[in-house]
Design a protein around this motif. Structure first.
Motif, mmCIF file in Angstrom:
data_model
loop_
_atom_site.group_PDB
_atom_site.id
_atom_site.type_symbol
_atom_site.label_atom_id
_atom_site.label_comp_id
_atom_site.label_asym_id
_atom_site.label_seq_id
_atom_site.Cartn_x
_atom_site.Cartn_y
_atom_site.Cartn_z
ATOM 1 N N GLU A 232 0.836 -1.204 0.000
ATOM 2 C CA GLU A 232 0.000 0.000 0.000
ATOM 3 C C GLU A 232 0.873 1.258 0.000
ATOM 4 O O GLU A 232 0.607 2.216 -0.742
ATOM 5 N N ILE A 233 1.939 1.248 0.815
ATOM 6 C CA ILE A 233 2.856 2.391 0.852
ATOM 7 C C ILE A 233 3.518 2.573 -0.506
ATOM 8 O O ILE A 233 3.652 3.698 -1.009
ATOM 9 N N VAL A 234 3.932 1.471 -1.120
ATOM 10 C CA VAL A 234 4.569 1.536 -2.439
ATOM 11 C C VAL A 234 3.611 2.132 -3.461
ATOM 12 O O VAL A 234 3.994 2.993 -4.274
ATOM 13 N N ALA A 235 2.368 1.670 -3.448
ATOM 14 C CA ALA A 235 1.381 2.189 -4.394
ATOM 15 C C ALA A 235 1.189 3.702 -4.226
ATOM 16 O O ALA A 235 1.078 4.445 -5.212
ATOM 17 N N GLN A 236 1.172 4.154 -2.974
ATOM 18 C CA GLN A 236 1.039 5.588 -2.718
ATOM 19 C C GLN A 236 2.227 6.356 -3.280
ATOM 20 O O GLN A 236 2.067 7.433 -3.885
ATOM 21 N N ARG A 237 3.414 5.791 -3.129
ATOM 22 C CA ARG A 237 4.615 6.462 -3.628
ATOM 23 C C ARG A 237 4.658 6.474 -5.157
ATOM 24 O O ARG A 237 5.126 7.437 -5.760
ATOM 25 N N VAL A 238 4.193 5.405 -5.764
ATOM 26 C CA VAL A 238 4.162 5.356 -7.228
ATOM 27 C C VAL A 238 3.245 6.451 -7.764
ATOM 28 O O VAL A 238 3.582 7.166 -8.720
ATOM 29 N N ARG A 239 2.076 6.577 -7.150
ATOM 30 C CA ARG A 239 1.138 7.618 -7.594
ATOM 31 C C ARG A 239 1.725 9.011 -7.421
ATOM 32 O O ARG A 239 1.571 9.891 -8.270
ATOM 33 N N ALA A 240 2.444 9.209 -6.317
ATOM 34 C CA ALA A 240 3.009 10.525 -6.039
ATOM 35 C C ALA A 240 4.204 10.846 -6.934
ATOM 36 O O ALA A 240 4.532 12.025 -7.134
ATOM 37 N N ALA A 241 4.832 9.799 -7.505
ATOM 38 C CA ALA A 241 6.058 10.004 -8.283
ATOM 39 C C ALA A 241 5.810 10.154 -9.776
ATOM 40 O O ALA A 241 6.764 10.312 -10.539
#
Length: 439
Positions: A232-241
Protein backbone atom coordinates in the motif's frame (compact mmCIF):
# COMPACT_ATOMS: atom_id res chain seq x y z
CA UNK A 1 16.22 -34.85 2.51
CA UNK A 2 15.47 -37.13 5.47
CA UNK A 3 18.56 -38.19 7.42
CA UNK A 4 18.33 -41.42 9.48
CA UNK A 5 20.52 -39.87 12.18
CA UNK A 6 18.08 -37.00 12.72
CA UNK A 7 15.57 -37.64 15.53
CA UNK A 8 11.88 -37.79 14.63
CA UNK A 9 10.69 -37.00 18.17
CA UNK A 10 10.59 -33.21 18.56
CA UNK A 11 10.77 -33.27 22.35
CA UNK A 12 14.05 -35.08 22.97
CA UNK A 13 17.12 -36.51 21.35
CA UNK A 14 17.81 -40.17 22.07
CA UNK A 15 20.36 -40.91 24.78
CA UNK A 16 23.77 -40.87 23.19
CA UNK A 17 22.64 -38.85 20.16
CA UNK A 18 26.19 -37.58 19.72
CA UNK A 19 27.60 -41.09 19.50
CA UNK A 20 24.85 -42.14 17.10
CA UNK A 21 25.71 -39.33 14.72
CA UNK A 22 29.42 -39.93 15.12
CA UNK A 23 29.02 -43.65 14.46
CA UNK A 24 26.83 -43.02 11.41
CA UNK A 25 29.56 -40.84 9.88
CA UNK A 26 32.20 -43.49 10.56
CA UNK A 27 29.94 -46.20 9.15
CA UNK A 28 29.50 -44.20 5.96
CA UNK A 29 33.28 -43.88 5.85
CA UNK A 30 33.59 -47.66 5.53
CA UNK A 31 31.90 -47.27 2.15
CA UNK A 32 34.15 -44.38 1.15
CA UNK A 33 31.48 -41.75 1.77
CA UNK A 34 32.51 -38.60 3.57
CA UNK A 35 30.18 -36.07 5.27
CA UNK A 36 28.46 -33.64 2.90
CA UNK A 37 29.66 -30.75 5.03
CA UNK A 38 32.87 -30.59 7.11
CA UNK A 39 32.48 -31.33 10.80
CA UNK A 40 34.90 -28.57 11.92
CA UNK A 41 34.21 -24.87 11.47
CA UNK A 42 37.53 -23.90 9.87
CA UNK A 43 37.15 -26.36 6.99
CA UNK A 44 33.44 -25.57 6.71
CA UNK A 45 34.30 -21.89 6.27
CA UNK A 46 37.06 -22.61 3.74
CA UNK A 47 34.85 -24.77 1.54
CA UNK A 48 31.94 -22.36 1.73
CA UNK A 49 34.19 -19.54 0.57
CA UNK A 50 35.08 -21.52 -2.54
CA UNK A 51 31.46 -21.91 -3.64
CA UNK A 52 30.07 -18.50 -2.61
CA UNK A 53 30.22 -15.39 -4.80
CA UNK A 54 32.26 -12.41 -3.68
CA UNK A 55 29.07 -10.52 -2.88
CA UNK A 56 27.64 -13.40 -0.85
CA UNK A 57 30.87 -13.88 1.08
CA UNK A 58 31.20 -10.16 1.82
CA UNK A 59 27.69 -9.91 3.19
CA UNK A 60 27.47 -13.17 5.13
CA UNK A 61 31.04 -13.61 6.36
CA UNK A 62 32.02 -9.94 6.62
CA UNK A 63 32.02 -7.82 9.74
CA UNK A 64 32.14 -4.21 10.80
CA UNK A 65 35.31 -2.14 10.39
CA UNK A 66 38.52 -4.12 10.85
CA UNK A 67 36.67 -7.19 12.12
CA UNK A 68 37.86 -6.82 15.71
CA UNK A 69 34.44 -7.62 17.18
CA UNK A 70 34.33 -10.89 15.28
CA UNK A 71 37.75 -11.71 16.74
CA UNK A 72 36.53 -10.64 20.20
CA UNK A 73 33.68 -13.13 19.99
CA UNK A 74 36.08 -16.02 19.58
CA UNK A 75 38.61 -14.66 22.08
CA UNK A 76 35.86 -14.40 24.70
CA UNK A 77 35.00 -18.07 24.26
CA UNK A 78 38.68 -19.03 24.47
CA UNK A 79 38.99 -17.27 27.83
CA UNK A 80 36.82 -20.00 29.36
CA UNK A 81 38.03 -23.60 29.65
CA UNK A 82 35.82 -26.62 30.34
CA UNK A 83 36.90 -28.57 33.42
CA UNK A 84 35.71 -32.18 32.92
CA UNK A 85 34.63 -34.26 35.90
CA UNK A 86 35.13 -38.04 35.87
CA UNK A 87 33.64 -41.22 37.33
CA UNK A 88 30.09 -39.99 36.98
CA UNK A 89 27.46 -42.17 35.31
CA UNK A 90 26.77 -40.30 32.07
CA UNK A 91 25.33 -43.26 30.15
CA UNK A 92 21.94 -41.53 29.93
CA UNK A 93 21.88 -37.85 28.98
CA UNK A 94 19.37 -35.19 27.98
CA UNK A 95 20.08 -32.07 25.95
CA UNK A 96 16.42 -31.02 26.05
CA UNK A 97 15.19 -27.68 27.36
CA UNK A 98 11.94 -25.78 27.80
CA UNK A 99 11.61 -22.40 26.09
CA UNK A 100 8.43 -20.34 26.25
CA UNK A 101 6.30 -23.39 26.94
CA UNK A 102 7.87 -25.54 24.23
CA UNK A 103 9.96 -28.62 24.85
CA UNK A 104 12.98 -28.52 22.53
CA UNK A 105 15.50 -31.30 21.85
CA UNK A 106 18.51 -29.03 22.34
CA UNK A 107 19.34 -25.47 23.49
CA UNK A 108 20.06 -24.41 19.91
CA UNK A 109 18.24 -22.12 17.44
CA UNK A 110 18.88 -21.14 13.83
CA UNK A 111 19.66 -17.41 13.84
CA UNK A 112 18.06 -15.04 11.34
CA UNK A 113 20.37 -14.10 8.46
CA UNK A 114 19.19 -11.50 5.97
CA UNK A 115 19.47 -11.79 2.19
CA UNK A 116 20.12 -15.52 2.46
CA UNK A 117 19.41 -15.97 -1.25
CA UNK A 118 22.97 -14.75 -1.80
CA UNK A 119 24.02 -18.22 -0.60
CA UNK A 120 21.20 -20.29 -2.12
CA UNK A 121 17.95 -19.66 -3.94
CA UNK A 122 14.90 -19.64 -1.62
CA UNK A 123 17.34 -19.85 1.29
CA UNK A 124 14.79 -19.29 4.04
CA UNK A 125 12.62 -22.17 2.83
CA UNK A 126 15.62 -24.51 2.93
CA UNK A 127 16.68 -23.31 6.37
CA UNK A 128 13.14 -23.73 7.68
CA UNK A 129 13.13 -27.28 6.29
CA UNK A 130 16.43 -28.02 8.04
CA UNK A 131 15.25 -26.62 11.38
CA UNK A 132 11.98 -28.55 11.18
CA UNK A 133 13.84 -31.82 10.59
CA UNK A 134 15.85 -31.23 13.75
CA UNK A 135 12.90 -29.92 15.77
CA UNK A 136 14.71 -26.75 16.87
CA UNK A 137 13.44 -23.20 16.24
CA UNK A 138 14.29 -21.11 13.22
CA UNK A 139 14.10 -17.36 13.79
CA UNK A 140 12.68 -16.12 10.48
CA UNK A 141 14.63 -13.15 9.18
CA UNK A 142 12.66 -9.94 8.71
CA UNK A 143 15.03 -9.37 5.77
CA UNK A 144 14.35 -12.83 4.39
CA UNK A 145 14.32 -14.13 0.85
CA UNK A 146 10.90 -15.77 1.08
CA UNK A 147 7.61 -14.69 2.69
CA UNK A 148 7.20 -15.97 6.24
CA UNK A 149 4.02 -17.85 5.29
CA UNK A 150 5.88 -19.82 2.62
CA UNK A 151 8.61 -20.82 5.06
CA UNK A 152 6.07 -21.76 7.74
CA UNK A 153 4.17 -23.96 5.29
CA UNK A 154 7.36 -25.82 4.39
CA UNK A 155 8.22 -26.34 8.06
CA UNK A 156 4.73 -27.67 8.79
CA UNK A 157 5.03 -30.01 5.81
CA UNK A 158 8.16 -31.50 7.38
CA UNK A 159 6.92 -31.49 10.98
CA UNK A 160 3.50 -30.19 11.99
CA UNK A 161 3.88 -27.31 14.44
CA UNK A 162 7.66 -27.11 13.97
CA UNK A 163 8.94 -24.32 16.25
CA UNK A 164 9.61 -20.95 14.63
CA UNK A 165 10.15 -17.36 15.78
CA UNK A 166 10.01 -14.10 13.88
CA UNK A 167 12.68 -11.39 13.90
CA UNK A 168 11.25 -7.86 13.78
CA UNK A 169 13.02 -4.80 12.46
CA UNK A 170 10.97 -1.90 13.80
CA UNK A 171 9.93 0.17 10.79
CA UNK A 172 9.31 3.91 10.77
CA UNK A 173 5.75 3.00 9.72
CA UNK A 174 3.78 1.77 12.73
CA UNK A 175 1.08 0.18 10.59
CA UNK A 176 3.76 -1.92 8.90
CA UNK A 177 5.03 -3.04 12.32
CA UNK A 178 1.50 -4.12 13.25
CA UNK A 179 1.06 -5.90 9.92
CA UNK A 180 4.29 -7.88 10.33
CA UNK A 181 3.35 -8.82 13.89
CA UNK A 182 -0.11 -9.97 12.82
CA UNK A 183 1.41 -12.09 10.06
CA UNK A 184 3.90 -13.59 12.53
CA UNK A 185 1.08 -14.60 14.84
CA UNK A 186 -0.90 -15.95 11.90
CA UNK A 187 1.91 -18.21 10.66
CA UNK A 188 2.39 -19.72 14.10
CA UNK A 189 5.41 -17.90 15.52
CA UNK A 190 6.28 -18.88 19.08
CA UNK A 191 8.04 -15.57 19.87
CA UNK A 192 9.08 -12.29 18.28
CA UNK A 193 12.74 -11.22 18.48
CA UNK A 194 13.05 -7.45 18.14
CA UNK A 195 16.44 -6.49 16.70
CA UNK A 196 17.75 -3.43 18.54
CA UNK A 197 21.29 -3.05 17.22
CA UNK A 198 20.60 -2.33 13.55
CA UNK A 199 18.60 0.88 13.56
CA UNK A 200 21.20 1.85 10.96
CA UNK A 201 23.76 -0.26 9.11
CA UNK A 202 27.24 -0.49 10.59
CA UNK A 203 30.37 0.33 8.57
CA UNK A 204 30.96 -2.88 6.59
CA UNK A 205 34.04 -2.54 4.36
CA UNK A 206 33.63 -5.88 2.60
CA UNK A 207 30.27 -4.79 1.20
CA UNK A 208 31.34 -1.18 0.71
CA UNK A 209 34.43 -2.15 -1.29
CA UNK A 210 32.16 -4.00 -3.73
CA UNK A 211 29.50 -1.29 -3.67
CA UNK A 212 27.13 -4.12 -2.77
CA UNK A 213 23.99 -3.71 -0.69
CA UNK A 214 21.74 -6.73 -1.36
CA UNK A 215 18.54 -4.88 -0.50
CA UNK A 216 19.24 -2.25 -3.15
CA UNK A 217 19.01 -5.10 -5.67
CA UNK A 218 15.75 -6.39 -4.26
CA UNK A 219 17.47 -9.22 -2.38
CA UNK A 220 16.16 -9.94 1.10
CA UNK A 221 12.99 -7.83 1.06
CA UNK A 222 10.43 -10.59 0.49
CA UNK A 223 8.77 -10.07 3.88
CA UNK A 224 8.01 -6.55 2.70
CA UNK A 225 6.93 -7.12 -0.90
CA UNK A 226 4.53 -9.79 0.40
CA UNK A 227 3.05 -7.46 3.04
CA UNK A 228 -0.27 -5.68 2.36
CA UNK A 229 0.68 -2.54 4.29
CA UNK A 230 4.05 -2.27 2.53
CA UNK A 231 2.51 -2.71 -0.91
CA UNK A 232 0.00 0.00 0.00
CA UNK A 233 2.86 2.39 0.85
CA UNK A 234 4.57 1.54 -2.44
CA UNK A 235 1.38 2.19 -4.39
CA UNK A 236 1.04 5.59 -2.72
CA UNK A 237 4.62 6.46 -3.63
CA UNK A 238 4.16 5.36 -7.23
CA UNK A 239 1.14 7.62 -7.59
CA UNK A 240 3.01 10.52 -6.04
CA UNK A 241 6.06 10.00 -8.28
CA UNK A 242 4.27 10.18 -11.64
CA UNK A 243 6.21 12.60 -13.85
CA UNK A 244 9.02 12.84 -11.31
CA UNK A 245 12.79 12.84 -11.76
CA UNK A 246 14.14 10.17 -14.13
CA UNK A 247 16.80 7.80 -12.74
CA UNK A 248 20.36 7.84 -14.10
CA UNK A 249 20.91 5.22 -16.80
CA UNK A 250 24.13 3.16 -16.75
CA UNK A 251 25.23 -0.41 -17.37
CA UNK A 252 25.32 -1.01 -13.61
CA UNK A 253 21.84 0.45 -13.20
CA UNK A 254 20.49 -1.88 -15.91
CA UNK A 255 22.03 -4.91 -14.17
CA UNK A 256 20.52 -3.76 -10.87
CA UNK A 257 17.14 -3.33 -12.54
CA UNK A 258 17.26 -6.95 -13.75
CA UNK A 259 18.14 -8.09 -10.23
CA UNK A 260 15.23 -6.12 -8.76
CA UNK A 261 12.88 -7.49 -11.41
CA UNK A 262 13.97 -11.09 -10.76
CA UNK A 263 13.47 -10.76 -7.01
CA UNK A 264 10.13 -8.94 -7.11
CA UNK A 265 6.83 -10.86 -7.12
CA UNK A 266 5.38 -11.37 -10.59
CA UNK A 267 6.81 -11.87 -14.05
CA UNK A 268 10.27 -10.65 -15.02
CA UNK A 269 9.08 -8.81 -18.12
CA UNK A 270 6.37 -6.93 -16.28
CA UNK A 271 8.71 -6.04 -13.44
CA UNK A 272 11.27 -4.61 -15.87
CA UNK A 273 8.83 -1.95 -17.03
CA UNK A 274 6.60 -1.42 -13.99
CA UNK A 275 7.69 1.20 -11.43
CA UNK A 276 6.56 -0.77 -8.37
CA UNK A 277 9.63 -3.05 -7.95
CA UNK A 278 12.06 -0.10 -8.08
CA UNK A 279 9.88 1.98 -5.76
CA UNK A 280 9.59 -0.99 -3.38
CA UNK A 281 13.38 -1.16 -3.03
CA UNK A 282 13.67 2.55 -2.26
CA UNK A 283 10.73 2.36 0.13
CA UNK A 284 12.36 -0.50 2.02
CA UNK A 285 15.62 1.44 2.34
CA UNK A 286 13.70 4.47 3.61
CA UNK A 287 11.49 2.83 6.22
CA UNK A 288 12.84 -0.60 7.25
CA UNK A 289 14.32 0.56 10.55
CA UNK A 290 13.70 3.30 13.09
CA UNK A 291 16.76 5.05 14.61
CA UNK A 292 14.49 6.72 17.20
CA UNK A 293 13.45 3.35 18.68
CA UNK A 294 13.46 3.58 22.49
CA UNK A 295 12.30 1.91 25.68
CA UNK A 296 8.84 3.52 25.47
CA UNK A 297 8.29 1.72 22.15
CA UNK A 298 9.28 -1.58 23.73
CA UNK A 299 7.02 -0.98 26.72
CA UNK A 300 4.08 -0.51 24.34
CA UNK A 301 4.84 -3.65 22.35
CA UNK A 302 2.91 -5.84 24.78
CA UNK A 303 -0.28 -4.11 23.62
CA UNK A 304 0.53 -4.92 19.99
CA UNK A 305 1.22 -8.66 20.12
CA UNK A 306 0.34 -11.73 22.14
CA UNK A 307 3.70 -13.35 21.36
CA UNK A 308 6.53 -13.67 23.89
CA UNK A 309 8.86 -10.70 23.34
CA UNK A 310 12.62 -11.16 23.09
CA UNK A 311 15.05 -8.25 22.67
CA UNK A 312 17.98 -9.05 20.38
CA UNK A 313 21.21 -7.08 20.68
CA UNK A 314 21.57 -6.54 24.44
CA UNK A 315 25.20 -6.24 25.62
CA UNK A 316 25.10 -4.17 28.84
CA UNK A 317 23.83 -5.43 32.23
CA UNK A 318 21.87 -2.21 32.78
CA UNK A 319 20.01 -2.74 29.50
CA UNK A 320 19.29 -6.32 30.56
CA UNK A 321 17.86 -5.08 33.87
CA UNK A 322 15.77 -2.52 31.99
CA UNK A 323 14.45 -5.30 29.77
CA UNK A 324 13.30 -7.16 32.88
CA UNK A 325 11.67 -3.99 34.21
CA UNK A 326 9.65 -3.32 31.03
CA UNK A 327 8.29 -6.85 31.15
CA UNK A 328 9.75 -8.60 28.12
CA UNK A 329 10.13 -12.35 28.15
CA UNK A 330 13.73 -12.72 27.10
CA UNK A 331 16.86 -11.20 25.58
CA UNK A 332 19.46 -12.33 23.07
CA UNK A 333 22.94 -11.25 24.08
CA UNK A 334 24.36 -10.37 20.69
CA UNK A 335 26.67 -8.01 18.82
CA UNK A 336 25.08 -9.01 15.49
CA UNK A 337 27.95 -11.35 14.69
CA UNK A 338 30.41 -8.46 14.83
CA UNK A 339 28.66 -6.78 11.90
CA UNK A 340 27.59 -3.51 13.51
CA UNK A 341 30.18 -1.94 15.83
CA UNK A 342 33.89 -2.54 15.35
CA UNK A 343 35.72 -2.91 18.66
CA UNK A 344 32.62 -4.00 20.60
CA UNK A 345 32.55 -6.41 23.52
CA UNK A 346 32.46 -10.12 22.70
CA UNK A 347 29.04 -11.64 23.25
CA UNK A 348 30.31 -14.27 25.72
CA UNK A 349 32.02 -11.58 27.82
CA UNK A 350 28.73 -9.69 27.80
CA UNK A 351 26.81 -12.85 28.75
CA UNK A 352 29.08 -13.47 31.74
CA UNK A 353 28.07 -10.06 33.15
CA UNK A 354 24.42 -10.09 32.07
CA UNK A 355 23.32 -13.53 33.29
CA UNK A 356 23.89 -12.70 37.00
CA UNK A 357 22.13 -9.35 36.53
CA UNK A 358 19.07 -11.05 35.08
CA UNK A 359 19.24 -13.85 37.66
CA UNK A 360 16.76 -16.13 35.91
CA UNK A 361 13.91 -13.61 35.77
CA UNK A 362 13.69 -13.81 31.97
CA UNK A 363 15.15 -16.13 29.36
CA UNK A 364 18.68 -15.33 28.17
CA UNK A 365 19.95 -16.47 24.80
CA UNK A 366 23.24 -15.67 23.10
CA UNK A 367 24.62 -15.48 19.58
CA UNK A 368 27.69 -14.18 17.71
CA UNK A 369 30.73 -16.40 17.30
CA UNK A 370 29.05 -19.66 18.37
CA UNK A 371 30.53 -22.33 16.07
CA UNK A 372 30.62 -25.65 17.95
CA UNK A 373 28.91 -27.83 20.50
CA UNK A 374 31.65 -26.96 22.99
CA UNK A 375 30.84 -23.28 22.42
CA UNK A 376 27.19 -23.96 23.22
CA UNK A 377 28.22 -25.83 26.39
CA UNK A 378 30.25 -22.83 27.53
CA UNK A 379 27.35 -20.48 26.83
CA UNK A 380 24.99 -22.64 28.89
CA UNK A 381 27.52 -22.81 31.73
CA UNK A 382 27.74 -19.01 31.73
CA UNK A 383 24.00 -18.63 32.17
CA UNK A 384 22.44 -18.80 28.71
CA UNK A 385 19.25 -20.79 28.25
CA UNK A 386 20.09 -21.41 24.59
CA UNK A 387 22.50 -20.37 21.83
CA UNK A 388 21.77 -19.24 18.28
CA UNK A 389 23.78 -20.41 15.27
CA UNK A 390 24.26 -17.97 12.38
CA UNK A 391 27.09 -18.14 9.86
CA UNK A 392 27.77 -21.90 10.22
CA UNK A 393 24.33 -22.94 9.00
CA UNK A 394 24.61 -20.47 6.12
CA UNK A 395 27.90 -22.09 5.10
CA UNK A 396 26.22 -25.50 5.18
CA UNK A 397 23.38 -24.09 3.09
CA UNK A 398 25.83 -22.80 0.47
CA UNK A 399 27.50 -26.21 0.26
CA UNK A 400 24.54 -28.58 0.29
CA UNK A 401 21.24 -26.71 0.55
CA UNK A 402 18.76 -27.76 3.24
CA UNK A 403 20.74 -30.93 3.96
CA UNK A 404 23.88 -28.89 4.53
CA UNK A 405 22.19 -26.43 6.88
CA UNK A 406 20.66 -29.32 8.80
CA UNK A 407 23.88 -31.31 9.03
CA UNK A 408 25.92 -28.38 10.33
CA UNK A 409 23.51 -27.78 13.21
CA UNK A 410 23.03 -31.53 13.80
CA UNK A 411 26.81 -31.79 14.18
CA UNK A 412 26.82 -28.94 16.70
CA UNK A 413 24.08 -30.65 18.71
CA UNK A 414 25.93 -33.98 18.53
CA UNK A 415 29.12 -32.39 19.81
CA UNK A 416 27.14 -30.69 22.58
CA UNK A 417 25.78 -34.07 23.69
CA UNK A 418 29.26 -35.62 23.71
CA UNK A 419 30.75 -32.62 25.51
CA UNK A 420 27.97 -32.79 28.10
CA UNK A 421 28.79 -36.40 28.91
CA UNK A 422 32.57 -36.08 28.70
CA UNK A 423 32.44 -33.10 31.07
CA UNK A 424 30.56 -35.27 33.57
CA UNK A 425 27.00 -34.01 33.18
CA UNK A 426 23.76 -35.73 32.20
CA UNK A 427 21.43 -32.76 31.77
CA UNK A 428 21.66 -29.25 30.35
CA UNK A 429 19.87 -28.04 33.48
CA UNK A 430 22.81 -29.17 35.64
CA UNK A 431 25.49 -27.23 33.73
CA UNK A 432 26.61 -24.06 35.49
CA UNK A 433 29.75 -21.95 35.92
CA UNK A 434 31.36 -24.68 38.03
CA UNK A 435 31.90 -26.50 34.73
CA UNK A 436 34.29 -23.77 33.57
CA UNK A 437 37.50 -22.10 34.61
CA UNK A 438 38.53 -18.67 33.41
CA UNK A 439 41.89 -18.91 31.65
Amino acid sequence: MTDPTVPTDPTALPAGAGRLRQNEIYTQGIHGRRPRVPTDHAELERRARRVMSDRAWAYIAGGAGEGSTMAANRAALDRWAIVPRVLRDVSSRSTGIELFGQQLPAPVLFSPVGAGALAAHAADVHIGHAAAELGVPYIFSNQGSAPMETVAAEMDRVRSGAPRWFQLYWSTDDDLVDSLLARAEGMGANAVAVTLDTTMLGWRPQDLNLGSLPFARGEGIDQYTSDPRFTEIVAQRVRAAVGGEKPEISVGAIKTLFSIARNAPGSLMKNLTAPEPRVAVQTFLDIYSRPSLNWDDIAGLRDRTTLPIVLKGVLHPDDARRAVDVGVDGIIVSNHGGRQVDGAIGSIDALAAIAPAVDGRIKVLVDSGIHTGADVFKAIALGADAACIGRPHMYGLALAGADGARDVVANIIAELDLTLGLAGYTSIADVDRDALQRV
